[in-house]
Write a protein that holds these residues in place. Sequence first.
Motif, PDB file in Angstrom:
ATOM      1  N   LEU A  37      38.471  45.856  35.274  1.00 55.67           N
ATOM      2  CA  LEU A  37      38.947  47.182  34.211  1.00 55.67           C
ATOM      3  C   LEU A  37      39.627  46.498  33.230  1.00 55.67           C
ATOM      4  N   TYR A  38      40.306  45.246  33.292  1.00 55.48           N
ATOM      5  CA  TYR A  38      41.356  44.828  32.102  1.00 55.48           C
ATOM      6  C   TYR A  38      41.160  43.443  31.890  1.00 55.48           C
ATOM      7  N   GLY A  39      39.858  42.963  31.911  1.00 59.43           N
ATOM      8  CA  GLY A  39      39.509  41.636  31.592  1.00 59.43           C
ATOM      9  C   GLY A  39      40.329  40.706  32.508  1.00 59.43           C
ATOM     10  N   ALA A  40      41.072  39.834  32.139  1.00 60.25           N
ATOM     11  CA  ALA A  40      42.079  38.854  33.097  1.00 60.25           C
ATOM     12  C   ALA A  40      43.035  39.585  33.884  1.00 60.25           C
ATOM     13  N   ALA A  41      43.435  39.067  35.129  1.00 59.51           N
ATOM     14  CA  ALA A  41      44.725  39.571  35.799  1.00 59.51           C
ATOM     15  C   ALA A  41      45.785  39.001  35.059  1.00 59.51           C
ATOM     16  N   SER A  42      46.873  39.733  35.253  1.00 57.10           N
ATOM     17  CA  SER A  42      48.115  39.178  34.859  1.00 57.10           C
ATOM     18  C   SER A  42      48.878  38.757  36.078  1.00 57.10           C
ATOM     19  N   ASN A  43      48.489  38.122  36.814  1.00 59.23           N
ATOM     20  CA  ASN A  43      48.996  37.616  38.124  1.00 59.23           C
ATOM     21  C   ASN A  43      49.910  36.322  37.835  1.00 59.23           C
ATOM     22  N   SER A  44      50.210  35.957  36.845  1.00 57.44           N
ATOM     23  CA  SER A  44      50.945  34.741  36.369  1.00 57.44           C
ATOM     24  C   SER A  44      51.773  35.036  35.030  1.00 57.44           C
TER      25      SER A  44
ATOM     26  N   GLU B 208      47.272  45.768  51.357  1.00 54.45           N
ATOM     27  CA  GLU B 208      46.331  46.132  50.322  1.00 54.45           C
ATOM     28  C   GLU B 208      45.901  45.203  49.148  1.00 54.45           C
ATOM     29  N   PHE B 209      47.035  44.735  48.671  1.00 50.66           N
ATOM     30  CA  PHE B 209      46.787  43.684  47.385  1.00 50.66           C
ATOM     31  C   PHE B 209      46.399  42.473  47.869  1.00 50.66           C
ATOM     32  N   ASP B 210      46.595  41.893  49.060  1.00 49.47           N
ATOM     33  CA  ASP B 210      46.141  40.744  49.602  1.00 49.47           C
ATOM     34  C   ASP B 210      44.567  40.909  49.770  1.00 49.47           C
ATOM     35  N   CYS B 211      44.179  42.198  50.284  1.00 43.87           N
ATOM     36  CA  CYS B 211      42.740  42.189  50.372  1.00 43.87           C
ATOM     37  C   CYS B 211      41.982  42.059  49.269  1.00 43.87           C
ATOM     38  N   LEU B 212      42.666  42.829  48.184  1.00 45.35           N
ATOM     39  CA  LEU B 212      42.045  42.927  46.837  1.00 45.35           C
ATOM     40  C   LEU B 212      41.713  41.565  46.078  1.00 45.35           C
ATOM     41  N   PHE B 213      42.864  40.863  46.145  1.00 47.70           N
ATOM     42  CA  PHE B 213      43.002  39.620  45.152  1.00 47.70           C
ATOM     43  C   PHE B 213      42.561  38.259  46.115  1.00 47.70           C
ATOM     44  N   THR B 214      42.899  38.380  47.383  1.00 51.68           N
ATOM     45  CA  THR B 214      42.595  36.947  48.245  1.00 51.68           C
ATOM     46  C   THR B 214      41.272  37.146  49.006  1.00 51.68           C
ATOM     47  N   GLU B 215      41.103  38.278  49.787  1.00 55.89           N
ATOM     48  CA  GLU B 215      39.951  38.488  50.578  1.00 55.89           C
ATOM     49  C   GLU B 215      38.797  39.369  49.947  1.00 55.89           C
ATOM     50  N   LYS B 216      38.982  39.808  48.697  1.00 57.50           N
ATOM     51  CA  LYS B 216      38.070  40.412  47.884  1.00 57.50           C
ATOM     52  C   LYS B 216      37.270  41.480  48.322  1.00 57.50           C
TER      53      LYS B 216
ATOM     54  N   GLN C 162      39.886  32.272  34.303  1.00 60.06           N
ATOM     55  CA  GLN C 162      40.855  33.071  34.649  1.00 60.06           C
ATOM     56  C   GLN C 162      40.461  34.193  35.807  1.00 60.06           C
ATOM     57  N   GLU C 163      41.641  34.248  36.519  1.00 56.18           N
ATOM     58  CA  GLU C 163      41.186  35.552  37.488  1.00 56.18           C
ATOM     59  C   GLU C 163      40.948  36.583  36.982  1.00 56.18           C
ATOM     60  N   ARG C 164      39.913  37.365  37.488  1.00 52.92           N
ATOM     61  CA  ARG C 164      39.855  38.838  36.902  1.00 52.92           C
ATOM     62  C   ARG C 164      40.858  39.830  37.468  1.00 52.92           C
ATOM     63  N   SER C 165      40.936  40.709  36.632  1.00 52.23           N
ATOM     64  CA  SER C 165      41.748  41.856  37.243  1.00 52.23           C
ATOM     65  C   SER C 165      41.020  42.699  38.221  1.00 52.23           C
ATOM     66  N   SER C 166      41.727  43.658  39.032  1.00 52.29           N
ATOM     67  CA  SER C 166      41.071  44.517  39.619  1.00 52.29           C
ATOM     68  C   SER C 166      39.856  45.396  39.187  1.00 52.29           C
ATOM     69  N   SER C 167      39.117  45.958  40.071  1.00 48.42           N
ATOM     70  CA  SER C 167      38.186  46.956  39.608  1.00 48.42           C
ATOM     71  C   SER C 167      38.407  48.153  40.120  1.00 48.42           C
ATOM     72  N   ALA C 168      37.511  49.112  40.284  1.00 50.75           N
ATOM     73  CA  ALA C 168      37.787  50.503  40.886  1.00 50.75           C
ATOM     74  C   ALA C 168      36.629  51.071  41.696  1.00 50.75           C
ATOM     75  N   LEU C 169      36.936  52.019  42.719  1.00 53.04           N
ATOM     76  CA  LEU C 169      35.950  52.450  43.506  1.00 53.04           C
ATOM     77  C   LEU C 169      36.343  54.083  43.385  1.00 53.04           C
TER      78      LEU C 169
ATOM     79  N   PRO D  99      38.361  45.189  44.599  1.00 54.38           N
ATOM     80  CA  PRO D  99      38.205  43.991  44.093  1.00 54.38           C
ATOM     81  C   PRO D  99      36.977  43.862  43.046  1.00 54.38           C
ATOM     82  N   GLY D 100      37.000  42.845  42.432  1.00 55.13           N
ATOM     83  CA  GLY D 100      35.762  42.702  41.406  1.00 55.13           C
ATOM     84  C   GLY D 100      34.555  42.476  42.339  1.00 55.13           C
ATOM     85  N   ASN D 101      33.369  42.380  41.694  1.00 56.85           N
ATOM     86  CA  ASN D 101      31.929  42.386  42.239  1.00 56.85           C
ATOM     87  C   ASN D 101      31.718  40.790  42.466  1.00 56.85           C
ATOM     88  N   TYR D 102      31.838  40.461  43.512  1.00 61.84           N
ATOM     89  CA  TYR D 102      31.350  38.883  43.851  1.00 61.84           C
ATOM     90  C   TYR D 102      30.201  39.109  45.213  1.00 61.84           C
TER      91      TYR D 102
END
Length: 490
Positions: free
Chosen positions: A435-442, A336-344, A302-309, A379-382
């Motif tokens: 921060l929250y395990g899997a994202a809730s993008n579905s 901003e959210f496209d950067c987080l979840f698409t472009e990481k 599953q897609e992971r949730s966002s992280s934090a800086l 974004p998560g650590n990739y």
Amino acid sequence: MAKTAVVIGAGIAGMASAVRMAAKGYQVTVFEANAHPGGKLHTKTQDGYRFDLGPSLFTMPWLVTELFQLHDKNPEHYFKYIKKDIICNYFWEDGTRFNVLANEDEFIAEAAEAFSESPIKLRKYLDGNRRKYELTHSIFLEKSLHKASTYLSKETLRALLRINGMGINTSLNSYNKTYFKNPKLVQLFNRYATYNGSSPFKTPGIMSMIPYLEMGLGTYFPIGGMHSITTSIFQLAKDVGVVFHFDKKVVEISVENTKAKGVKLEDGTRFDADLVVSNMDIYPTYKKLLPNQNHPKQVLQQERSSSALIFYWGIQKDFPELDLHNIIFSDDYQTEFDCLFTEKTVYQDPTVYINITSKEQPSDAPEGCENWFVMINAPGNYGQDWDTLIQEARTNIVRKINNALEISIERYIQTEFVLDPMGIEESTSSYRGSLYGAASNSKFAAFLRHPNFSSSIDKLYFCGGSVHPGGGIPLCLLSAKILNDCIPNG
């Protein structure tokens, strides 16, 4: 003779599970790889400033106090909190400022005027959020979604019959736009998608119930700061006989004939138990502790949730225009959210959250100073170049704060340290630093979360933010409650 249970991880879900199992008659032992309890809910003091390192928002305090009541303890002997009159202060870079008040009537009146919106629509929106919560919380938040009995009750049938009207088939952003015309008010309510690490442009409209947790049920501040949640539950657990072992890393869950039999530690020690609970992130639980067992591939992919800086700043100045919770919004939320979840990557114009516990707990900072917890979604650590991203983010955060508050904030930063997704992953074993395990993008995300028990390994259970019902303090505490309902008496 009492049955025994072992818990892997002393996060708040792990400790809450231990407290609940102790009330059921189990002898509970907790192993924690770190030298301290709390997981993400930890603290640090530097140069006279105290900082809460992790979660900064406290709602549904009764989920903490009921742990004490289970053992006929007075919660106030361990834990106290106050209710906030101001939920959050919002800032936009065009100079717009708006304070969300806890009083619903006052909020509606002020928001209607500030954003030129209909007070009737505002009340209808908030009433709808409340109805969604009341219809669904006992199913999606308080029961296992992986047991047939959950779906056989009248309340479940009633909720399922009405679910199509709850925004399940549209995004939160689209749902909010059906109520409000002002993009700033839409953005304000879109922000609640970040409470489960998701995008408002992907997560379903049913998530509009999340504001009700703050606006309807209240926002609170624990006396002593967020870390007092950890210390109070930890003390309760010890008082009711739970045994803790710190700096003890579990490296394997022992399984014999498809039944969990205990754990093995890094030093080679084996600890047997009648049941095993993992408060560790579900991904490393399978990958590291159960390498030879069948893995739930769909869940783990599953897609992971966002992280934090997060930048922790000791500020040598007082800002009366700020409160406990403050937000400076991005001018382009979707990008901003496209950067987080698409472009990481981290967006160059990030939304900035500033938490200042010294507003409520003056001892958290020297006199005339403030302790700033400055966070942006990441974004998560990739494998990104985090050194570069951190420097760029700091520059952009400083610019946004200077513009919004008309200040040169850097001259007031006395002390600083930084926590990034790599550090979150390393210190808490959260896969990719989510921060929250899997994202809730579905709309199916809630059903795809790992259950609080294993369907293939008997006597193996799970709690914490990476399993049902999700991340954040209230849901982690609820995961312990659901887990407890799944196990037999000790």
